[in-house]
Design an enzyme around this catalytic site. Structure first.
Site, PDB file in Angstrom:
ATOM      1  N   LEU D 229      48.333   9.301  23.619  1.00 23.22           N
ATOM      2  CA  LEU D 229      49.097   8.123  23.192  1.00 23.22           C
ATOM      3  C   LEU D 229      50.514   8.106  23.778  1.00 23.22           C
ATOM      4  CD1 LEU D 229      49.123   5.594  21.402  1.00 23.22           C
ATOM      5  CD2 LEU D 229      50.046   7.009  19.567  1.00 23.22           C
ATOM      6  N   ASP D 230      50.844   7.035  24.470  1.00 20.07           N
ATOM      7  CA  ASP D 230      52.185   6.832  25.034  1.00 20.07           C
ATOM      8  C   ASP D 230      52.605   7.957  25.972  1.00 20.07           C
ATOM      9  OD1 ASP D 230      52.377   4.486  23.564  1.00 20.07           O
ATOM     10  OD2 ASP D 230      53.309   5.476  21.869  1.00 20.07           O
ATOM     11  N   ALA D 231      51.626   8.630  26.557  1.00 19.85           N
ATOM     12  CA  ALA D 231      51.957   9.767  27.410  1.00 19.85           C
ATOM     13  C   ALA D 231      51.429   9.612  28.834  1.00 19.85           C
ATOM     14  CB  ALA D 231      51.439  11.053  26.787  1.00 19.85           C
TER      15      ALA D 231
END
Lengths: 286, 286, 286, 286
Positions: D229-231
């Site tokens: 996530l969001d990486a």
């Protein structure tokens, strides 16, 4: 230890086969290319290129590369090119008047070894910073400038630059306008910092003008000096926002921060052979 | 629900006791102060202030506040002041020519309810965006401008603005120069977006000029329109960096992004009564 | 000569009449208010204010202002307040390890008189910059830190700070973590520069982490030191964009520029009494 | 009319002769090189390159270029490469939830012809923007997502993407987390906008967290979606400064401006084949 490299900065009218010919020249002679950037300007169809390769194993000796490249490639395409080496240690002459922020900043970078340079001379129209030069054991030449002695003073300065084999002149808030005579001795080799975001507020007292105009951004511009005042090729620019609560002193304080960073950035680009000047503009291979 | 507030924007020559008298007026009448900003300009010793307080429990009725404040405080200090209310819904007239980016951006904010405004009319010198106005059920007035009909066309526009009780005119890349006649009807009520970081590149074709000059920063400026072209009080400015690899089309593309954000920011500041104009400069209480 | 002023930094739960009471206190005693900023935080309804007024003609003597204000105004509203004077010359202790950029930058500002400060001591865990301290005739205390001697070393440092009546500790890239014991002696009086845009990349080696993560912006953060590592109240932050062509050395080089400007900005805000700390956040009255 | 070009994005372990071999391939076959950028990553010695050349006169037919290049050059150096054409019109699927700012901004660019794209479908977990899709005559698929129906809903979405030959998925503030199953169907083909300057404030409610932490810069990040996530690989980032006077609503308002510009910039880079993803980082040939 850092590998030794050669750098070619090239420009010429665009033609087919340039990139191929240049990379062919490097590769055939066992040069490993580390970085290549190239583009064609859209309106004039002018070609710009920077190429850097490792010198280890390169079969042409350093001092012959320029001649060979010119004969085998450059002449064929009508290129203007200059060859640089990353282990070259340039000699910089520092000009300063009475403001210390850029001057101290450059000397700090010099002292810390951030830049691989020599500073054989500091020239100033004031005595003020003689004691600072002493710290670094750099000869300090106090050459006052008046309307009457300008030609003579500049002749003295040029003589000093020549004697010291100066490669780059840095005007660290040097508050004198150089004559064309001086400038033409060092084309694209004099970097000035102007305390506005050019072309806005060229000339004297830019902070006062910016304050009066009520702009919301305060900037600084580093550029090569040409005969047109503050109109030479721009190398780097930055701005900072200012608010209505900030008075003239705040603009100057913030501006000084911008000035020293922008000037240092321009010097760094020059030292690393990242700048190509063409028709009063720069191409920055950053 | 958001609390209802009153806002006073004040300026006058600095004198002792102003802040005290203003806060005394608000507090004595049971107004709870939410935000106060005040400063004195250093050269002219001119006093600027913005104060916002809750209307709930305030003992003076809305429609009397201005009169009472003038009589009890304003006249004594020779103040210029204007009173605003945060629940006021301003009427905006949108002017547009052929560029859509600012126009679409403003309509998107309008549609999403980001701003509490009405847009009773859109005026354009081209037919192009009639279909867009239809979407939002906003009357679209196509008023072509030629050298010959300019006075007449502007008269028509002013009539429309009056009929619609327009509070603010937004020139969303409207490519016509307004005459003094028009401008004087709406002092500090016409916001224009200019596609450069003023005062650099005022007038026509700023991107072309910026490209030619080789600047490293591309900007936009929102300002109130005055009779001097692109020389009115600056409200907001931003810049973006550009590189040598970026052609004129890239400058324009990046610039459009900056334009729409800067114009929206200026409109927001105006709508929130954060701007005080004084002698061709703005004080922004952001 | 600059006028002498008093500054009050105030915070407390919001209540009616605070602004009025404070300005009443200043005005009744003949203080001319130069600048006032006030706002109420939205969630906690907490009130924050900074007010600055001229001391000339002020009828309460300097050394009595705090007592009078507390008794007459502060206690009534349950205020936390601190009184400052713009002619106060603070004593700064400079801590440094092996990086010179922030250290040289601060000394340059000190030398040029940009800040009205004294630097009675420099403390370092390395010998490296002893010669620099000598230039400025500032005592240099070399206090090496090991796991074993930390408590003892810090005790020595605190003793030096006390003896020199230090008002502010500046960690100019001092590469040691202070213990709670040290920090609690100087709450909101220790400024650190961290070489990332916090909260991203707290802790060791932020440039390496940023490079690895492939961020497009490289930043620096100045903050007050608290017991939570790199988690104290943030004072100032800036970022610079980086590109894929830039290696780790470029990130560090660019970052250093940002670090020294951000740290200097934070020190300036502190020196000018523009910072109010509350619950791990700062209010910056800039 | 714009000239037709081919673009090669290449990466492989660095070896001697790569640049030469690639330019040889292009030049021998009569391709005029317009732009070439190349560099070697310092730690892994990995080679990255983007080359663009005119198709007119190029002797290999379009549909054969990839095969020829692979056989003659790519395989020899173990290259991963992808071939693009500048006249390709990609099909974009737009995902949206309840926030309109990015959604409207993208549609505005689409409508004005700023991007040469098709948008065959809009997918949303809410009914809200059905009427907007109607304006543009784009089919709007309302696919509600619950914990229970997620797998099924995603299956429906993937089917729609396949049927419409979607090249790029844009999550315009789509407030649902995609599963690995979905993501693996479109590696480096799903662009998300996250409303913080990653890696700071990943996950939910970044503005709230930023406000609480008291940061002085508010940012947005566009990235390719990966299972973490969001990486995923960061494509573009920008920040804006915020002050203590700005509440949470101001952070969100300013943030929205940044979000839409950053997302649009990322889409533009993708559309222009300027992005090369490698090991969770991007090389941006801007």
């Amino acid at each position: 230890m850092k590998q030794k490299t050669a750098i070619l900065l090239i420009h010429c009218p665009d033609q087919e086969g340039i990139v191929f010919s240049v990379t062919d020249f490097v590769s055939k002679n066992n040069g490993n290319i580390l970085m290549l950037e190239q583009h064609v300007e859209e309106f004039e169809k002018h070609f710009f290129m920077r190429i850097e390769w490792e010198l280890e194993n390169f079969s042409i000796p350093r001092e012959k590369i320029s001649e060979f490249f010119g004969t085998l490639v450059g002449d064929r395409f009508g290129m203007k090119f200059s060859l640089k080496f990353n282990d070259f240690v340039p000699k910089i002459a520092l000009f300063v008047s009475k403001y210390s922020h850029c001057f101290f900043d450059i000397l700090s970078r010099y002292e810390s070894g951030e830049w691989n340079i020599e500073i054989p001379i500091i020239i100033s129209n004031h005595e003020k910073f003689n004691y600072v030069a002493d710290r670094y054991k750099i000869p300090y030449h106090h050459i006052p400038i008046t309307k009457q002695n300008k030609a003579e003073a500049e002749a003295k300065e040029i003589k000093l630059l020549k004697e010291n084999n100066i490669d780059l002149v840095v005007l660290a808030r040097y508050m004198q306008i150089l004559t064309g005579n001086f400038i033409n001795e060092y084309p694209n080799k004099i970097i000035n910092i102007h305390h506005s975001s050019l072309p806005a507020f060229a000339g004297a007292k830019p902070y006062e003008s910016a304050y009066k105009r009520g702009v919301k951004l305060i900037g600084a511009t580093a550029h090569y000096v040409t005969e047109d005042l503050d109109a030479g090729p721009i190398i780097s620019q930055e701005v900072r926002s200012v608010s209505h609560r900030e008075g003239l002193a705040d603009l100057k304080r913030k501006g000084k921060n911008t000035e020293k960073i922008v000037l240092a950035q321009a010097i760094w680009l020059h030292l690393n052979h990242k700048i190509l000047s063409y028709k009063n503009r720069t191409v920055i291979f950053s």
